[in-house]
Design an enzyme around this catalytic site. Structure first.
Site, PDB file in Angstrom:
ATOM      1  N   SER A 120       0.810  -1.219   0.000  1.00 53.47           N
ATOM      2  CA  SER A 120       0.000   0.000   0.000  1.00 53.47           C
ATOM      3  C   SER A 120       0.846   1.274   0.000  1.00 53.47           C
ATOM      4  CB  SER A 120      -0.944  -0.045   1.198  1.00 53.47           C
ATOM      5  OG  SER A 120      -1.856   1.008   1.139  1.00 53.47           O
ATOM      6  N   HIS A 121       0.724   2.074   1.045  1.00 51.83           N
ATOM      7  CA  HIS A 121       1.393   3.369   1.093  1.00 51.83           C
ATOM      8  C   HIS A 121       2.796   3.280   1.680  1.00 51.83           C
ATOM      9  CE1 HIS A 121      -0.754   2.328   4.653  1.00 51.83           C
ATOM     10  NE2 HIS A 121       0.097   3.043   5.347  1.00 51.83           N
ATOM     11  N   ASP A 284      -2.391   6.520  -3.406  1.00 52.14           N
ATOM     12  CA  ASP A 284      -1.247   5.879  -2.752  1.00 52.14           C
ATOM     13  C   ASP A 284      -0.649   4.775  -3.641  1.00 52.14           C
ATOM     14  OD1 ASP A 284      -3.205   3.930  -2.519  1.00 52.14           O
ATOM     15  OD2 ASP A 284      -2.454   3.225  -0.588  1.00 52.14           O
ATOM     16  N   ASP A 286      -0.942   1.549  -4.077  1.00 50.10           N
ATOM     17  CA  ASP A 286      -1.798   0.597  -4.796  1.00 50.10           C
ATOM     18  C   ASP A 286      -3.113   1.234  -5.236  1.00 50.10           C
ATOM     19  OD1 ASP A 286      -2.528   0.785  -2.122  1.00 50.10           O
ATOM     20  OD2 ASP A 286      -3.320  -1.243  -2.041  1.00 50.10           O
ATOM     21  N   ASP A 288      -5.612   2.649  -3.794  1.00 49.47           N
ATOM     22  CA  ASP A 288      -6.911   2.547  -3.113  1.00 49.47           C
ATOM     23  C   ASP A 288      -7.189   3.749  -2.205  1.00 49.47           C
ATOM     24  OD1 ASP A 288      -5.034   1.801  -1.243  1.00 49.47           O
ATOM     25  OD2 ASP A 288      -6.116   0.015  -0.552  1.00 49.47           O
ATOM     26  N   ARG A 289      -6.151   4.524  -1.894  1.00 50.76           N
ATOM     27  CA  ARG A 289      -6.371   5.715  -1.066  1.00 50.76           C
ATOM     28  C   ARG A 289      -6.497   6.959  -1.928  1.00 50.76           C
ATOM     29  NH1 ARG A 289      -2.874   5.617   4.469  1.00 50.76           N
ATOM     30  NH2 ARG A 289      -3.469   3.504   5.096  1.00 50.76           N
ATOM     31  N   LYS A 383     -11.409  -0.016  -0.920  1.00 47.32           N
ATOM     32  CA  LYS A 383     -11.474   1.426  -1.107  1.00 47.32           C
ATOM     33  C   LYS A 383     -10.862   1.729  -2.459  1.00 47.32           C
ATOM     34  CE  LYS A 383      -7.443   1.934   1.856  1.00 47.32           C
ATOM     35  NZ  LYS A 383      -7.269   1.256   3.124  1.00 47.32           N
TER      36      LYS A 383
HETATM   37  C1  G1P Z   1      -3.956   1.819   8.259  1.00 43.43           C
HETATM   38  C2  G1P Z   1      -5.165   2.713   8.397  1.00 43.43           C
HETATM   39  C3  G1P Z   1      -6.419   1.929   8.119  1.00 43.43           C
HETATM   40  C4  G1P Z   1      -6.326   1.260   6.746  1.00 43.43           C
HETATM   41  C5  G1P Z   1      -5.054   0.453   6.650  1.00 43.43           C
HETATM   42  C6  G1P Z   1      -4.851  -0.108   5.252  1.00 43.43           C
HETATM   43  O1  G1P Z   1      -4.016   0.782   9.193  1.00 43.43           O
HETATM   44  O2  G1P Z   1      -5.216   3.305   9.669  1.00 43.43           O
HETATM   45  O3  G1P Z   1      -7.537   2.772   8.187  1.00 43.43           O
HETATM   46  O4  G1P Z   1      -7.426   0.434   6.519  1.00 43.43           O
HETATM   47  O5  G1P Z   1      -3.929   1.269   6.965  1.00 43.43           O
HETATM   48  O6  G1P Z   1      -4.776   0.882   4.279  1.00 43.43           O
HETATM   49  P1  G1P Z   1      -3.220   0.809  10.610  1.00 43.43           P
HETATM   50  O7  G1P Z   1      -1.775   1.030  10.282  1.00 43.43           O
HETATM   51  O8  G1P Z   1      -3.780   1.964  11.376  1.00 43.43           O
HETATM   52  O9  G1P Z   1      -3.515  -0.521  11.240  1.00 43.43           O
HETATM   53 ZN    ZN Z   2      -3.289   1.385  -0.292  1.00 45.35          ZN
END
Ligand code: G1P
Ligand code: ZN
Length: 550
Positions: A120-121, A284, A286, A288-289, A383
């Site tokens: 992801s990010h 981000d 991937d 999805d954000r 998302k």
């Molecule tokens: C974080 C975000 C959460 C999101 C997840 C995946 O998780 O807070 O809302 O769903 O990334 O993108 P966390 O690191 O808080 O467990």
């Molecule tokens: Zn992501």
């Protein structure tokens, strides 16, 4: 070519977190590390009576965000899949598929499930992170029962079944054969774009671009670039260059592909300039954000969800109205106010998109959102960054109003929920756990206690009972709720790969229009001090403040 059975040894710590298994690249590239996890997944899918039929003879979708190790991982997974009875894999070209696109392909092609390669990010590259996540036949993240079963299996896995066939050509569209398995290399954008066309008024958007509406979308050198280019520039006629940082790079060009005001600073700067575009957005790693911005104006994700809910009927895909809405617990209650006004059911779930799946599948909700720059709807089971961007574009086109006007009008009608999240990153795991344990122990004594003008009305550790399947998820975040609607929430991140991250979420409601224009950190300073008083974050971590405040 032959299918081989080779011995292996379990690795400790292969438990998926908030969103799949994420580790440093150096961990993932150890011999058999990825293989073990995927074999464990296939073993569980073979054995699972509950998840419809077993894996044999099924179709899987496969793709990732293009980060370092993506291409190698794809080849390994294909060889395991071929040896484990999978009949067909739909693979995004070059091993690329955004997370929402995997979800769209699973659903449109009625695949058995899919594997997403992404952290992801989190930063990428040889020194960065890698990740893997399984999505089920509904297109959404696997439920905890499945991920826990996979974890248990990783602890006892002793054998890998894998083909020794040569690598397939990831870049050539069409069918290839690997043992008895077909690999169908598909265009990563086609299915996803078809879904977007069904939801949004593409004619209206085309007209906006023709009339010179200016947009800047920052894909942060990640997987969203090809999708945004294909849809915004090629199909809707936005000028070339509307999408910047549009080429997915293995290390995201050194960027931290997290669309928030800190990491997407370049976009923020562009949106503050004299010649700022009408609308800005970022996605981000991937895709999805999303983060959305107007000229000189940043929209919080919680407000974004509330506005989408309020205006959904203006968007073709939602003109019949919404079934209901859901937000994660730490997300601000701005959407709750809209839901109440529209008489819509509103659900509060633990953090993580997987908790929305049952509500969406059961037809309880149409829109969902998280404070962490995630919004989405029933069109897929993830998302979806570009979906959110198209939604906001369509909304501006349908109302003729700017982002800032829309948000300020919203606050006038529904009030403003001041909101911030403070992250304390890289703290010692023991210190983080001790903080949570100690605050948890204080909870029974807190209700009724006064902090300045506020009184605690509820203090608990959030526990969620899924209304669809009755499953219970406990310890999902400590919340303190006050008599004026303010909230202070403590939670530990479940996505990090180093040390622990404490997330502190602060929120308060402001109905008075004259008081709705304060700087956010200032408006919430009193609550931040209160949180410090309760949890002693500074003393415990040795940090003088959060590493990130968004
Ligand atoms: C974080 C975000 C959460 C999101 C997840 C995946 O998780 O807070 O809302 O769903 O990334 O993108 P966390 O690191 O808080 O467990
Ligand atoms: Zn992501």
């Amino acid at each position: 070519m032959a299918i081989q059975t080779i011995p292996t040894q379990p690795f400790a710590g292969q438990r998926p977190g908030t969103s799949g298994l994420r580790k440093k690249v150096a961990v993932f590239t150890q011999p058999r590390y990825l293989e073990n996890f995927v074999q464990a997944l296939f073993d569980v899918l073979h054995a699972s009576g509950s998840e419809a039929q077993a894996l044999n003879g099924q179709t899987l979708v496969l793709g990732g965000d293009g980060r370092f190790y993506n291409r190698t991982a794809v080849q390994i997974i294909l060889k395991l899949a071929a040896a484990n009875g999978v009949a067909r894999v739909l693979l995004g070209r070059s091993g690329i598929l955004s997370t929402p696109a995997v979800s769209a392909v699973i659903r449109r092609r009625q695949a058995f499930g899919g594997i997403v390669l992404s952290a992801s990010h989190n930063p990428g590259g040889p020194e960065g992170d890698f990740g893997i996540k399984y999505n089920a036949g509904n297109g959404g993240p696997a439920k905890e029962t499945l991920t826990e079963a996979v974890y248990a299996r990783t602890q006892v896995v002793r054998e890998l079944r894998i083909s020794d066939a040569p690598d397939i050509d990831l870049d050539r569209l069409g069918l290839q054969q690997l043992e008895h398995m077909q690999v169908d290399v598909i265009d990563p954008v086609t299915d996803y774009a078809a879904v977007m066309r069904e939801l949004f008024d593409f004619e209206l958007l085309r007209g906006m671009f023709q009339r010179g509406f200016r947009v800047r979308v920052d894909a942060m050198n990640a997987v969203g670039g090809p999708y945004a280019r294909a849809i915004l520039e090629s199909e809707l006629g936005a000028p070339t260059g509307t999408v910047v940082h549009a080429e997915p790079l293995e290390d995201f060009g050194g960027l931290h592909p997290d669309p928030n005001p800190v990491n997407a600073e370049d976009l923020i700067n562009h949106m503050q300039g004299l010649d700022a575009p009408d609308f800005g957005a970022a996605m981000d790693g991937d895709a999805d954000r999303n983060m959305v911005l107007g000229r000189h104006f940043v929209v919080t994700p919680s407000d974004s969800l509330a506005l989408m809910t309020a205006h959904a009927r203006l968007i073709p895909g939602y003109q019949g109205g919404l079934l209901g809405v859901a937000r994660s617990m730490p997300t601000s209650a701005a959407v709750d106010r809209v839901a109440r006004a529209l008489d819509l059911p509103c659900f509060e779930t633990p953090t993580g998109w997987k908790f929305f799946g049952n509500l969406l599948d059961a037809g309880c909700v149409s829109l969902c959102g998280e404070e962490s720059y995630g919004t989405g709807s029933s069109h897929v089971r993830e998302k979806d960054g570009l979906w959110a961007i198209l939604f906001w574009l369509n909304l501006q086109g349908a109302t003729g109003k700017s982002v800032e006007t829309l948000v300020r009008e919203h606050w006038r009608v529904h009030g403003r929920n001041y909101y911030t999240r403070h992250d304390y990153e890289g703290i010692a795991v023991d210190a983080a756990n001790a903080l949570m344990t100690d605050v948890r122990a204080e909870l029974p004594a807190l209700p009724g206690r006064r902090f300045g003008s506020r009184q605690v009305v509820l203090a608990d550790d959030f526990s969620y009972t899924d209304p669809v399947d009755g499953s219970v998820s406990g310890q999902q975040g400590i919340r303190l709720m006050f008599d004026d609607g303010a909230r202070v929430i403590f939670r530990l991140s479940g996505t990090g790969t180093e040390g622990a991250t404490l997330r502190l979420y602060l929120e308060r409601y402001e109905a008075d229009v004259a008081q709705q224009d304060q700087p956010v950190q200032q408006a919430l300073a009193e609550l931040a001090a209160l949180a410090e008083q309760v949890a002693g974050i500074r003393g415990r971590t040795g940090m003088t403040g959060p590493t990130v405040a968004t």
